[in-house]
Design an enzyme around this catalytic site. Sequence first.
Site, mmCIF file in Angstrom:
data_model
loop_
_atom_site.group_PDB
_atom_site.id
_atom_site.type_symbol
_atom_site.label_atom_id
_atom_site.label_comp_id
_atom_site.label_asym_id
_atom_site.label_seq_id
_atom_site.Cartn_x
_atom_site.Cartn_y
_atom_site.Cartn_z
ATOM 1 N N LYS A 52 4.708 115.618 -144.170
ATOM 2 C CA LYS A 52 3.413 115.256 -144.755
ATOM 3 C C LYS A 52 2.839 113.983 -144.126
ATOM 4 O O LYS A 52 3.573 113.140 -143.619
ATOM 5 C CB LYS A 52 3.575 115.040 -146.272
ATOM 6 C CG LYS A 52 4.142 116.231 -147.017
ATOM 7 C CD LYS A 52 3.155 117.370 -147.158
ATOM 8 C CE LYS A 52 2.197 117.166 -148.288
ATOM 9 N NZ LYS A 52 2.682 117.570 -149.597
ATOM 10 N N CYS A 94 -31.493 100.288 -166.324
ATOM 11 C CA CYS A 94 -32.375 99.132 -166.263
ATOM 12 C C CYS A 94 -33.787 99.686 -166.097
ATOM 13 O O CYS A 94 -34.089 100.307 -165.093
ATOM 14 C CB CYS A 94 -32.026 98.224 -165.079
ATOM 15 S SG CYS A 94 -33.304 96.972 -164.797
ATOM 16 N N LYS A 141 -0.679 121.876 -141.919
ATOM 17 C CA LYS A 141 -0.518 122.272 -143.315
ATOM 18 C C LYS A 141 -1.868 122.069 -143.984
ATOM 19 O O LYS A 141 -2.291 120.947 -144.234
ATOM 20 C CB LYS A 141 0.548 121.425 -144.000
ATOM 21 C CG LYS A 141 0.786 121.881 -145.424
ATOM 22 C CD LYS A 141 2.014 121.261 -146.038
ATOM 23 C CE LYS A 141 2.351 121.925 -147.362
ATOM 24 N NZ LYS A 141 1.209 121.989 -148.287
HETATM 25 ZN ZN LIG Z 1 -32.571 95.156 -163.496
#
Ligand SMILES: [Zn+2]
Length: 666
Positions: free
Chosen positions: A316, A426, A117
Amino acid sequence: MQNQNIKNEIEQLREEINRHNYYYYVLNQPIISDDEYDALIRKLISLEAQYPQFFDENSPTQKVGSDISEKFEKVEHKYRMYSLEDAFSEKEVIEFDNRVKRNLDINDCLAYSVEPKFDGVSVNIIYENGKLKVASTRGDGIIGENITKNIKTLKNLPLVLIVKNPPSFLDVQGEVILTKEEFKKINEYREEIGLALFANPRNAAAGSLKQLDPKETAKRNLKVFVYYIRGIEAYTQPKTQTQSLQILKELGLPVSELNRYCKNIQEAIAYRQTFLKAREELPYEIDGMVFKVDDFSLQEKLSYTSKYPKWAIAFKFPPMQSSTTVEDIIFNVGRTGIVTPVAILKPVKIGGVTISRASLHTFDELFKKDIRIGDYVFVQRAGDVIPEVVSSIPEKRNGKEKHVVKPTNCPVCSSLLQEEGAYLICPNIDCRARIVESLKHFVQKNALNIEGLGDKIIQQLVAKKIVQSVSDIYKLDKNKLLQLDRMGEKLANKILENIEKSKRTTFAKFLYALGIKHVGEFVANKLANNFSLEGLMELKDEEKLMQIEGIGPEIAKSVVAFFKEQRNINTIKNLLENISFIDNKKSTKLLNETFVFTGILGIPRSKAKEIVENLGGVVKDSLSKDTNYLVVGDEPGSKLEKAKKLGILIISEDEFLKLVGNELRD
Ligand SMILES: [Zn+2]
């Protein structure tokens, strides 16, 4: 006031549909029929179309992308396209088998055609006198959308049937799918250019198939498998499903190799069982196996319910989605400094793999989805993609859940974080997290492929300041490696050997390995095909980059910025002291094959060496057991005898030139 009522109605509908999605997709226990569900969706779609001011991108209509859109011409199916009854346990399947036998009033074993399927898009395709005439989506089963132009771009579907006397009419049902690899590529590309990712290959296949411009569909490398003859005229009339699959194959249509005739239900169940694990290895997703009563005369007797054929059932596989709790939400710093929230989950098994963390992508998404620490959430896994949190289950909250607060400082180096568009960054280029992530990226398989340098080793190398930039990898020696915990002589040697191997790579892989923001494998290849390293370093602005198809302003900006940064140039220069490129434009068909030459060649030795190296091969002066080819010219030396003893493949210069193909022409 009236508007308020409509808004309420829309919101109630959305809520109701979301609840049914939960029952259907997660619990696998729908409490309303498909038709009732479709009716709700239709109602919502029409309300949303009428009152666009209440549009919400999180509306379930955006998610399921209801099959019917206004973009395509409608086609009425000649035969109704049914869906399939699902089963989730062996018990249900045995019951199905018993029910069928009862209805047929037989006691004997019942034979089944067992077929994968596919997790794709159902389509109906009609051939007339051997020529592809019309293709349409399933739609609501009665009316679908005309996607003929798009389906014609599928490479594995013939436009003309290959037999001499094709049927005058052929109506087949099939499934359009996307391989896991293509899915990954498409999502990678979408991520690079900042588009929302497709949740799974099925969504991506549907999105790709229903492009208004068939040329766009063609680019997606979709595939189709056909599995059912709805009608066939002026041709052999199949008597069984197995026979009809045979006929489809004979006509040159793509039929799955996984189909199998099983003589009883036990055999069918056992065959499905083998795919519980094996499906992970398949190049595409399948979500179960379909059992069809093989004999057509029996199928006819069994007939249909209003929704399903009574002669078939889909057994399934366990779903790739599951629910669990969020134990924590941590902040991860990536190699470009982007800080992303990651959910730490109570471990849960999804499709045989234990998942304990999942991506939340961005803070915007986290807040939009309103995921809290302690929440029950749905988690899904698709192919090799990192698992992701789909949504929370607010009904299960007890009030103790905690909201997440956007961090102000880097969790690793404490630098003040900066907002850049949707991202939190950062800015500290020496942030340890960034260095670790850059290294992880650099050594991965698709980049410079340095096996053995795993996450734990990289973390130690950075913590001990042995490695502070990717170029330091090439300064590693055995002494440095042996300072690490759990490092033995053997592993150290292996790592050094792999570092040595990584010194020859393609320009594209090198570019990818550098970890430039927005430059994934796809863009790296584009860059390598259009620029030299010098060319990239000389870029003044984005203009030249944006002339390349697939490179937009965001990518271009990021590439230019990267090559303007002196630190990056220094890193590249340091790397190039060790790394050399195999010509990217040429193939890598001789990658790591070793050649030795002997005797007088018609072409200069230096040229021969260049050819081999351009194809990724290596030329050595003396023979060893690792030599792959000895190329023999006139008046060969003692090498010829030695090669015979070692069992090395001996080829003439002509054979060598054939092997390397067209490379001489350049
Ligand atoms: Zn950092």
